[in-house]
Write a protein that holds these residues in place. Structure first.
Motif: not given
Length: 274
Positions: A229-241, A255-267
């Motif tokens: 995902a992209r938030i401004g100039t920052v991209t965030l990614a998660v992979s699960t194997r 993946a939903g909760e960790p990605l949301a956590v990273m998005g909150e931190r960026v914002k």
């Protein structure tokens, strides 16, 4: 110290929103329809997201996040500080996750898919200020195999450059439906789908791409997912194997909760204060 009890309900709602968007994108990726994505706005253009808009049915559109130009990383040092604070640590995935033997990527490198469809770590290219990958795993339990997870945070100098990373993700799954990620591991049967802001309920990031397929080892083919995902100039990614016993939908939900956590931190670190 933040009031975690006060923040928890918001995180839960964001988690449900992100998870729902991941599942919607994954389903769209199985439809066979080519993804449609608008071009990124000229960069940097934090004020562009303030343009009023209306959702279908006449309802006001959701407010789009606007970064504070004074808080956007402009130097490698600022970008590295952001990646360190945003990247996930094992407890962010869950209490039973531990760091992999190699817990972090090499400094000042980024993962690149070469012409032979092999993933390599390379020096940061022009336009990328910093990138950090972190690796964790959960042991097999309750009849399921071990689960391996990765988080990636990359800071670009422009929104256009960050948007290009998502474009590349879409292109790579078509160019390389099978990709070698290590000597004895590869992904295959890859499909991807994009959900720009305002599409299929996606209102938490400027853009998002979900890629799903299989993760192939000596144990056979197992579910795999990658979300960026992209938030401004920052991209965030998660992979699960996944290990044995996991379904593709479980990986999306995981993946939903960790990605949301990273998005909150960026914002929290690039948005307007006060």
């Amino acid at each position: 110290m933040p009031d975690t009890n006060h923040r928890a309900p918001h995180r839960s709602r964001l988690h449900r929103t992100v998870t729902g968007c991941l599942l919607a994108a994954a389903l769209a990726g199985c439809s066979g329809e080519p993804p449609q994505r608008p071009a990124a706005s000229p960069s940097p253009a934090p004020s562009a997201s303030r343009t009023p808009s209306t959702a279908p049915g006449g309802e006001p559109a959701a407010a789009r996040f606007t970064a504070d130009p004074e808080r956007i990383p402009r130097s490698p040092a600022q970008a590295e500080e952001l990646t360190d604070r945003v990247a996930l640590q094992p407890p962010d995935w869950g209490a039973d996750f531990t760091a992999e033997r190699k817990a972090r990527s090499a400094p000042r490198t980024v993962a690149v898919l070469d012409v032979d469809c092999r993933w390599q770590r390379r020096s940061l290219p022009p336009g990328v200020l910093a990138s950090l990958s972190t690796y964790a795993r959960r042991p097999g339990t309750d009849g399921k195999g071990p689960l391996r997870v990765t988080s990636v945070v990359t800071v670009h100098t422009t929104e256009v450059g960050a948007d290009q990373e998502l474009n590349d993700t879409l292109e790579q799954s078509m160019r390389c439906p099978e990709q070698q990620i290590s000597t004895d591991e590869r992904t295959g049967e890859l499909q991807s789908a994009a959900t720009p802001f305002g599409t299929r309920g996606q209102i938490w990031a400027d853009d998002q791409v979900v890629e799903q397929g299989t993760y192939v080892t000596s144990d056979g083919a197992l579910p795999y997912s990658w979300t960026i995902a992209r938030i401004g100039t920052v991209t965030l990614a998660v992979s699960t194997r996944a290990g044995r016993g996991y379904t593709p939908q479980e990986l999306m939900e995981l993946a939903g909760e960790p990605l949301a956590v990273m998005g909150e931190r960026v914002k929290a670190r690039t948005g307007r204060e006060g």
